[in-house]
Design a protein around this motif. Sequence first.
Motif, PDB file in Angstrom:
ATOM      1  N   MET A 110       0.831  -1.208   0.000  1.00 52.34           N
ATOM      2  CA  MET A 110       0.000   0.000   0.000  1.00 52.34           C
ATOM      3  C   MET A 110       0.864   1.256   0.000  1.00 52.34           C
ATOM      4  SD  MET A 110      -3.196  -1.075   2.484  1.00 52.34           S
ATOM      5  CE  MET A 110      -3.235   0.540   3.164  1.00 52.34           C
ATOM      6  N   GLY A 115       1.774   2.074  -3.316  1.00 50.73           N
ATOM      7  CA  GLY A 115       0.644   2.305  -4.210  1.00 50.73           C
ATOM      8  C   GLY A 115       0.058   1.037  -4.807  1.00 50.73           C
ATOM      9  N   ASP A 116       0.680  -0.106  -4.535  1.00 47.09           N
ATOM     10  CA  ASP A 116       0.217  -1.419  -5.012  1.00 47.09           C
ATOM     11  C   ASP A 116      -0.168  -1.393  -6.500  1.00 47.09           C
ATOM     12  OD1 ASP A 116      -0.379  -4.096  -5.018  1.00 47.09           O
ATOM     13  OD2 ASP A 116      -1.820  -3.997  -3.378  1.00 47.09           O
ATOM     14  N   PRO A 117       0.802  -1.071  -7.379  1.00 51.62           N
ATOM     15  CA  PRO A 117       0.499  -0.976  -8.812  1.00 51.62           C
ATOM     16  C   PRO A 117      -0.183  -2.205  -9.421  1.00 51.62           C
ATOM     17  CG  PRO A 117       2.682  -0.101  -8.372  1.00 51.62           C
ATOM     18  CD  PRO A 117       2.208  -0.746  -7.094  1.00 51.62           C
ATOM     19  N   ARG A 138      -2.311  -4.370  -8.170  1.00 54.00           N
ATOM     20  CA  ARG A 138      -3.729  -4.361  -7.793  1.00 54.00           C
ATOM     21  C   ARG A 138      -4.471  -3.268  -8.550  1.00 54.00           C
ATOM     22  NH1 ARG A 138      -7.072  -6.044  -3.399  1.00 54.00           N
ATOM     23  NH2 ARG A 138      -5.294  -7.018  -2.368  1.00 54.00           N
ATOM     24  N   LYS A 139      -3.862  -2.091  -8.674  1.00 53.11           N
ATOM     25  CA  LYS A 139      -4.515  -0.980  -9.372  1.00 53.11           C
ATOM     26  C   LYS A 139      -4.698  -1.277 -10.857  1.00 53.11           C
ATOM     27  CE  LYS A 139      -3.383   2.776  -6.267  1.00 53.11           C
ATOM     28  NZ  LYS A 139      -2.547   3.967  -6.050  1.00 53.11           N
ATOM     29  N   VAL A 140      -3.717  -1.916 -11.475  1.00 57.49           N
ATOM     30  CA  VAL A 140      -3.854  -2.248 -12.896  1.00 57.49           C
ATOM     31  C   VAL A 140      -5.032  -3.201 -13.103  1.00 57.49           C
ATOM     32  CG1 VAL A 140      -2.775  -3.439 -14.852  1.00 57.49           C
ATOM     33  CG2 VAL A 140      -1.470  -1.763 -13.550  1.00 57.49           C
ATOM     34  N   SER A 187      -7.674  -3.755 -10.911  1.00 58.56           N
ATOM     35  CA  SER A 187      -8.957  -3.210 -10.456  1.00 58.56           C
ATOM     36  C   SER A 187      -9.384  -1.940 -11.181  1.00 58.56           C
ATOM     37  CB  SER A 187      -8.913  -2.957  -8.946  1.00 58.56           C
ATOM     38  OG  SER A 187      -7.961  -1.964  -8.632  1.00 58.56           O
ATOM     39  N   ARG A 188      -8.447  -1.296 -11.870  1.00 61.44           N
ATOM     40  CA  ARG A 188      -8.799  -0.065 -12.582  1.00 61.44           C
ATOM     41  C   ARG A 188      -8.637  -0.211 -14.089  1.00 61.44           C
ATOM     42  NH1 ARG A 188      -6.058   4.409  -8.517  1.00 61.44           N
ATOM     43  NH2 ARG A 188      -7.230   3.776  -6.666  1.00 61.44           N
ATOM     44  N   ARG A 247     -10.106  -3.643 -15.485  1.00 62.96           N
ATOM     45  CA  ARG A 247     -11.565  -3.580 -15.266  1.00 62.96           C
ATOM     46  C   ARG A 247     -12.205  -2.638 -16.293  1.00 62.96           C
ATOM     47  NH1 ARG A 247     -13.354  -2.953  -9.526  1.00 62.96           N
ATOM     48  NH2 ARG A 247     -14.465  -4.905  -9.761  1.00 62.96           N
ATOM     49  N   TYR A 284      -9.395 -10.141  -6.863  1.00 62.12           N
ATOM     50  CA  TYR A 284      -7.946 -10.041  -6.696  1.00 62.12           C
ATOM     51  C   TYR A 284      -7.589 -10.826  -5.441  1.00 62.12           C
ATOM     52  CZ  TYR A 284      -3.327  -7.814  -6.948  1.00 62.12           C
ATOM     53  OH  TYR A 284      -1.987  -7.568  -7.069  1.00 62.12           O
TER      54      TYR A 284
END
Length: 193
Positions: free
Chosen positions: A139, A142-144, A146-148, A150-151, A154, A165
Amino acid sequence: MNILVLFAHPVETSFNAGLHKVIVERLTAAGHAVDDCDLYAEDFDPRLTRAERLGYHDQRGPGDAVATYVERLQRAEALVLSFPVWNYGYPAILKGFFDRVFLPGVSFRLVDGKVKPTLHNIGKLAAVTTYGGSRFRAMLMGDPPRKVVSRMLRATIKPGASVSYLAHYSMNLSTNETRKAFMAKVAASMAAF
């Protein structure tokens, strides 16, 4: 469903390889058609070439160097990613897959300079991953990955698609019990996929 499983780990005896095996076994047992894409076993080249970059916005066709991977992605009704997080990012081979296969005309199109997602054939997305460090450390960075998922991913697939995830953090401190528990969680998730 037709499910494309993208696996990215070079060691066949790793915990990630064990997770990959469970993913494929459970999805197959549930009656899905699984296209098991082991990027290392298939010797996928993650390097975007000069010619590919120069032709990045060109119309896609059977002559593209990654045409077979594009076809596999476009046939899929669901996508499962299986990978470790290294240095707070994807293994280079998986990042290269995104760079070389998630192309204009494949995962999106440009309309008046705006991105319009086009992978609406994919109605379900799951990521199964491991981190050496803790969730807190991820975290802080920024946990790239996970963001890729989930964002960005998605936003690329069918609107309203299910996205999950599953991450095992702190692999450097993991025990047989924590790994077994995570393996069971992944098995249950894939059986219900």
